[in-house]
Write a protein that holds these residues in place. Structure first.
Motif, PDB file in Angstrom:
ATOM      1  N   GLY A 136       0.847   6.843  -9.347  1.00 35.97           N
ATOM      2  CA  GLY A 136       0.430   5.971 -10.442  1.00 35.97           C
ATOM      3  C   GLY A 136       1.332   6.163 -11.643  1.00 35.97           C
ATOM      4  O   GLY A 136       1.719   5.200 -12.318  1.00 35.97           O
ATOM      5  N   PHE A 153      -1.559  10.785  -5.314  1.00 39.57           N
ATOM      6  CA  PHE A 153      -1.709   9.366  -5.643  1.00 39.57           C
ATOM      7  C   PHE A 153      -1.642   9.165  -7.150  1.00 39.57           C
ATOM      8  O   PHE A 153      -1.090   8.158  -7.626  1.00 39.57           O
ATOM      9  CB  PHE A 153      -3.020   8.811  -5.094  1.00 39.57           C
ATOM     10  N   ASN A 154      -2.172  10.107  -7.890  1.00 39.26           N
ATOM     11  CA  ASN A 154      -2.087   9.999  -9.340  1.00 39.26           C
ATOM     12  C   ASN A 154      -0.635  10.071  -9.803  1.00 39.26           C
ATOM     13  O   ASN A 154      -0.226   9.401 -10.739  1.00 39.26           O
ATOM     14  CB  ASN A 154      -2.906  11.110 -10.020  1.00 39.26           C
ATOM     15  N   ASN A 164      -5.185   2.106  -7.981  1.00 41.84           N
ATOM     16  CA  ASN A 164      -5.663   3.091  -7.022  1.00 41.84           C
ATOM     17  C   ASN A 164      -7.144   2.843  -6.817  1.00 41.84           C
ATOM     18  O   ASN A 164      -7.990   3.191  -7.657  1.00 41.84           O
ATOM     19  CB  ASN A 164      -5.419   4.503  -7.547  1.00 41.84           C
ATOM     20  N   ASN A 219      -9.320   4.139  -5.225  1.00 46.62           N
ATOM     21  CA  ASN A 219     -10.242   5.275  -5.123  1.00 46.62           C
ATOM     22  C   ASN A 219     -11.000   5.505  -6.428  1.00 46.62           C
ATOM     23  O   ASN A 219     -11.924   6.310  -6.485  1.00 46.62           O
ATOM     24  CB  ASN A 219      -9.483   6.528  -4.708  1.00 46.62           C
ATOM     25  N   TYR A 220     -10.572   4.809  -7.483  1.00 49.87           N
ATOM     26  CA  TYR A 220     -11.314   4.905  -8.733  1.00 49.87           C
ATOM     27  C   TYR A 220     -12.408   3.838  -8.837  1.00 49.87           C
ATOM     28  O   TYR A 220     -13.108   3.771  -9.818  1.00 49.87           O
ATOM     29  CB  TYR A 220     -10.354   4.734  -9.922  1.00 49.87           C
ATOM     30  N   VAL A 253      -0.855  -0.792  -4.350  1.00 49.84           N
ATOM     31  CA  VAL A 253      -2.232  -0.320  -4.274  1.00 49.84           C
ATOM     32  C   VAL A 253      -2.333   0.950  -3.443  1.00 49.84           C
ATOM     33  O   VAL A 253      -1.428   1.328  -2.724  1.00 49.84           O
ATOM     34  CB  VAL A 253      -3.147  -1.390  -3.629  1.00 49.84           C
ATOM     35  N   ILE A 254      -3.491   1.598  -3.600  1.00 50.80           N
ATOM     36  CA  ILE A 254      -3.888   2.655  -2.668  1.00 50.80           C
ATOM     37  C   ILE A 254      -5.296   2.295  -2.229  1.00 50.80           C
ATOM     38  O   ILE A 254      -6.197   2.175  -3.060  1.00 50.80           O
ATOM     39  CB  ILE A 254      -3.929   4.040  -3.341  1.00 50.80           C
ATOM     40  N   ARG A 279      -0.180   4.503   0.360  1.00 57.09           N
ATOM     41  CA  ARG A 279      -0.777   5.725   0.899  1.00 57.09           C
ATOM     42  C   ARG A 279       0.259   6.617   1.552  1.00 57.09           C
ATOM     43  O   ARG A 279       0.166   7.828   1.527  1.00 57.09           O
ATOM     44  CB  ARG A 279      -1.828   5.364   1.952  1.00 57.09           C
ATOM     45  N   ASP A 335       0.851  -1.190   0.000  1.00 59.62           N
ATOM     46  CA  ASP A 335       0.000   0.000   0.000  1.00 59.62           C
ATOM     47  C   ASP A 335       0.887   1.241   0.000  1.00 59.62           C
ATOM     48  O   ASP A 335       1.806   1.346   0.808  1.00 59.62           O
ATOM     49  CB  ASP A 335      -0.909  -0.025   1.232  1.00 59.62           C
ATOM     50  N   MET A 375      -5.334  13.102  -3.815  1.00 60.98           N
ATOM     51  CA  MET A 375      -5.556  12.365  -5.059  1.00 60.98           C
ATOM     52  C   MET A 375      -4.517  12.724  -6.098  1.00 60.98           C
ATOM     53  O   MET A 375      -4.039  11.861  -6.829  1.00 60.98           O
ATOM     54  CB  MET A 375      -6.970  12.639  -5.590  1.00 60.98           C
TER      55      MET A 375
END
Lengths: 532, 76, 357
Positions: free
Chosen positions: C255, C251-252, C267, C269-270, C237-238, C110, C108, C248
């Motif tokens: 990615g 996090f992008n 991710n 969150n999508y 992962v997130i 995060r 993870d 975000m």
């Protein structure tokens, strides 16, 4: 390098190893190098002062020794033909020859020490006066850092040349061996102050590796760590709390604070000395002890024979006797005989000498007015004790007090202990005025209930810590009592079964490891005497 | 009075109730403390007319009566 | 030295070392959930763990390992701890590979938005390293963490806990410190607060990108390259939460790094709807799902893991994996007792603070 640190312990292990792999004949050279390496860790910039003291004492010693030798030769050669007067003359001539360099070396070396130790106090004194008479702006204090061990090695080297002057023994011929004597690292941090004739042969001789000796040295080392890390740094918290906030702590709190401060000083100092004596023993050198259970003393003179013994003995041999046997003092006694009784005539010069010695002893620890008062306090009490000795005897007889029993000794011990605790207020108070306040508070506020109402648990230590302290102090007391009965604990331990020995030693190691105040999260109390 | 008797008298005055003739470690065992030593030396200096320099205040010179007598003799 | 003395000395030294390591184990950092999780992992049999899920609290609140076990017979253990510094992920992987050489990893990321310098705490490091038996990997891990975090502590304190924690005799040593307490839940977080519900906002974000702290980026890339070099099976992962716009963007960016390094990255969150996340019911604070959300997430991720890494189904291998069955049974009973309304009622008054990752 703090002597309670892991670094120091590893340093000792490594240097012991180096020492014992050196062939016996050359071990002293290895030791000399080790001493200087230790000094380098502590502060190489100020090393030049120790070097100066070493060289000046060595040269003066050799010179005076030569004078002594030729004088003695002459006296021996012409023993029959010389009259008493002529012999006296030759001796006087010899003294004259020695005096110049002797006095010069003493003055310069003690002068250096004095400047380092007291310049700030002197500046404060000047500032107070100039403030009162308003003639100059205050001079800032000098930020002088003391060379490591300067108080100790100076006294040690000067004691040596005084001994040579007196012809007690002959001078050391080798400069490097003498340097070893001056710089012996276990003595540098907190003493003890040794005599050349006591330790020289031990330092210069080679030693075979002796497992028992190293083991005993290690045991003493752990005992010292125990006193310093488990007791001293912890009990000091209470002392600090009370003396820093004395207004909130009236009456009996003052006594408690002084008691804790005194115990801190004792365990800190004697712990440090034990650590270093243990290390020295590892190198085959038995250093004199600086403490012999001082709180078992029955009167103040005895206390000073048991507390910081080497400094006291130094002052006795080189100051006290020098004063009391000097022509001036002896003549004074003769003159006084005409005015007062024989006994008084002997006592009064002694009182002066005692006061001088007590004042030197006190101000050795610090230059402020409070230390001066400490010296006066002890000096006056001792003199009063001597002056009224007969009176006390009369009172004891009148009330049929048995002075040869344990209960009387116990009374005397407690009385002496109380006097010593009170003395601690003088130096622990943050200022002269505070000191007076605290004494007033102690004797005017009556609050014995603080001992049982839980106030002791609000002085900065948790309940567990206090229980630990009580336990630790009890161990200290038991060990002290055993030693008072003449039992040599490490030797006694050696006689026991290995399981018992291991339990004691491992117990000691883990007591220190778990309950010691060290590591991140503790500001390890710097050794109090390290600033000397 | 002979020297030994005089010395014993002085010692008695400095510290009574001690049989000094028997003792061989008067300084080492702490029978006389530093004040007593001063007292003793001043008295010896007085009575015997000898100057005892501070350098002679050694254990070996004061540990027994005989040692003290030898010292007095030496300095005379 | 005589022979008998040498023997005695050596025996003494051995006893001392024994006692010392025992005390060293007792006087360590206070037991925490992360701590117990690691102990549980170390107690697992060799080569019995299919996958390791590494990261901060964004892992163990989300991954209900026994649910994945129930549905697919896969053994995926979390090795997560609060605020786990990302720089330690590599060393955890190293550590895991010692006993589980065939495991796949889920990492993870995060924590990638956190600055390592100043954001790495002594506590966070110790929750990982205090459990590691002394080894080269431990030395490297401590060194890397202290360096990345810009912490000025002596690494020795991390090997010899007793130096720092011996004062716990005074501040509180408990029975648990004398034993190795194992997390019975195979790494799942099932404390009381995981049973609460708060209403969160469903995030509204864009595809924008904003670079993360360069030191952290270095650590992330280092990890990814390490994984590729060692030919490890890793999925980055997130986990899903009520993310804000800035987060975000970060996090992008992560990615993008993943794409750049050519590693697998999701991710979550999508994928709120695909997972079935309900922002009114599935969270106990802004950053963490509760047990309801956790179960949903586990089901979703487990399916992905099955497809991707195809771990074998060991549900009927009672002999070797009976402990996972027991863990599931314990999970059920815990869930039941904690979901009990009366018990929950006691805590309705509590105002919970949002936890850090």
């Amino acid at each position: 390098m703090s002597i309670t640190s892991l670094r120091f312990f590893i340093f000792v292990i490594l240097t012991l190893f180096l020492y014992y792999i050196t062939p016996k004949k050359h071990q002293w050279k290895t030791l000399l190098v080790i001493n200087y390496v230790f000094y380098a860790f502590a502060g190489i910039k100020l090393f030049v002062f120790m070097l100066f003291t070493t060289v000046s004492a060595y040269l003066t010693g050799r010179y005076m020794d030569n004078v002594n030798i030729s004088t003695n030769e002459e006296l021996e050669r012409r023993k029959e033909e010389l009259s008493r007067e002529e012999k006296k003359q030759i001796r006087a001539e010899s003294a004259r020859k020695k005096k110049v360099f002797f006095v010069l070396t003493l003055v310069i070396n003690f002068g250096i020490l004095g400047v380092f130790k007291y310049c700030n106090d002197f500046i404060s004194f000047i500032n107070i006066i100039s403030q009162k008479f308003d003639f100059a702006s205050p001079i800032p204090h000098l930020g002088l850092v003391l060379p490591l061990g300067i108080s100790f090695y100076t006294f040690q080297a000067m004691g040596y040349i005084i001994d040579i002057y007196r012809g007690k023994y002959s001078a050391e011929k080798s400069l490097f061996k003498f340097a070893l004597f001056v710089s012996f690292f276990p003595q540098l941090v907190q003493g003890p102050i040794s005599r050349f004739d006591e330790v020289a042969s031990q330092m210069f001789e080679g030693h075979k590796f002796d497992y028992i000796r190293i083991k005993h040295g290690f045991e003493l080392f752990i005992w010292g760590l125990f006193k310093k890390l488990v007791i001293a740094d912890r009990i000091g918290i209470i002392g600090n709390e009370i003396f820093s906030n004395y207004i909130q702590y009236p009456g009996l709190f003052v006594f408690i604070g002084a008691f804790c401060s005194l115990m801190q000083l004792y365990t800190d100092f004697s712990g440090g000395v034990d650590i270093m004596r243990g290390v020295a023993q590892g190198f085959g050198v038995i250093l004199p002890n600086n403490f012999e259970r001082p709180f078992f003393s029955k009167d103040l003179p005895e206390y000073w024979r048991r507390w910081h013994i080497t400094l006291n003995n130094w002052l006795r041999d080189y100051v006290f006797y020098s004063l009391t046997f000097s022509k001036r003092f002896l003549n004074w006694t003769k003159k006084l005989r005409k005015v007062v009784s024989k006994k008084e005539a002997k006592l009064i010069p002694m009182f002066v000498a005692i006061l001088i010695v007590r004042l030197i002893n006190a101000t050795w620890h610090g230059g402020g007015s409070q230390y001066f008062i400490l010296g006066l306090y002890h000096g006056i009490l001792i003199c009063l004790g001597m002056q009224f000795e007969d009176l006390f005897r009369k009172i004891e007889n009148k009330f049929n007090i048995n002075t040869k029993c344990f209960s009387w000794d116990l009374f005397r011990m407690i009385r002496t202990f109380i006097l010593v605790v009170l003395a601690k207020i003088i130096t622990s108070a943050t200022s002269l005025r505070t000191m007076v306040c605290m004494f007033k508070s102690l004797f005017t506020k009556f609050n014995p209930w603080i001992l049982v109402d839980g106030s002791v648990f609000e002085l900065g230590l948790s309940v567990q810590a206090i229980i630990l302290l009580v336990f630790a102090l009890l161990i200290l007391l038991v060990v002290g009592i055993l030693q008072e009965f003449g039992i040599h604990l490490r030797e006694k331990l050696e006689e026991q079964n290995i399981w018992f020995q291991w339990t004691v030693i491992l117990g000691g190691i883990f007591l220190v490891m778990i309950f010691g105040m060290y590591g991140p999260g503790f500001s390890a109390g710097e050794f109090i005497y390290q600033q000397f | 009075m002979d020297k030994k008797a005089l010395l014993l008298e002085i010692l008695e005055e400095v510290k009574p109730d001690v049989d000094f003739e028997k003792e061989t470690a008067i300084i080492d065992d702490g029978i006389l403390d530093s004040m007593d030593v001063v007292d003793l030396v001043v008295s010896i200096s007085d009575e015997f007319g000898v100057d005892i320099p501070a350098g002679e205040i050694l254990e070996e010179n004061f540990n027994s009566v005989d040692a003290m007598l030898a010292l007095i003799e030496k300095l005379d | 030295m005589k022979k008998s003395q040498a023997c005695r000395f050596v025996s003494f030294l051995l006893i001392f070392l024994l006692l010392f390591s025992a005390f060293n184990k007792i006087f360590k950092i206070e037991i925490s959930a992360g701590f117990k999780r690691f102990v549980s992992f170390y107690n697992s049999k060799e080569d019995s763990i299919d996958g390791i899920y590494i990261g901060s609290s964004s892992v163990d609140r989300y991954w209900h390992s026994v649910v994945a076990w129930r549905d697919y017979g896969m053994t995926v253990h979390s090795l997560s701890s609060n605020s786990q510094p990302i720089v330690l992920a590599k060393y955890i992987i190293e550590e895991a590979r010692k006993t589980q050489p065939n495991a796949f990893f889920v990492v993870d990321l995060r924590q990638a938005r956190k600055k390592l310098k100043g954001g790495t705490t002594d506590q966070a490091i110790r929750q990982v390293t205090d459990n590691m038996p002394f080894s080269k990997n431990k030395v490297n891990a401590v060194k890397a963490a202290l360096e990345a975090g810009g912490i000025d502590s002596n690494p020795i304190e991390y090997y010899l806990n007793i130096i720092k924690y011996h004062s716990r005799w005074e501040t509180g040593i408990e029975r648990d410190d004398f034993y190795n307490i194992i997390d019975k839940n195979k790494g799942t977080y099932l404390d009381f607060n995981a049973f609460f519900t708060i209403k969160n906002k469903r995030p509204d974000y864009k595809d924008d990108v904003e670079p993360i702290d360069p030191e952290t980026e270095k650590a992330v890339r280092d990890l990814m390259q390490y994984g590729k070099k060692e030919k490890l099976k890793i999925l980055y992962v997130i986990s899903p939460f009520s993310v804000n716009e800035d987060e975000m963007k970060g996090f992008n960016y992560v990615g993008k790094i993943a794409k750049d390094e050519g590693v697998d990255f999701i991710n979550f969150n999508y994928y709120y709807d695909e997972i079935g996340i309900d922002f009114d019911k599935d969270f106990y604070d802004i950053r963490h799902v509760n047990v309801y959300g956790g179960e949903k997430f586990t089901k979703y991720l487990a399916k992905i893991l099955k497809e991707k890494f195809n771990p074998s189904d060991k549900r009927y291998d009672i002999e070797n994996y009976g402990d996972w069955n027991e863990a599931y049974a314990s999970y059920i009973s815990t869930n039941y007792s904690k979901k009990n309304k009366e018990v929950l009622g006691m805590f309705d008054e509590l105002i919970l603070e949002a936890e850090d990752d």
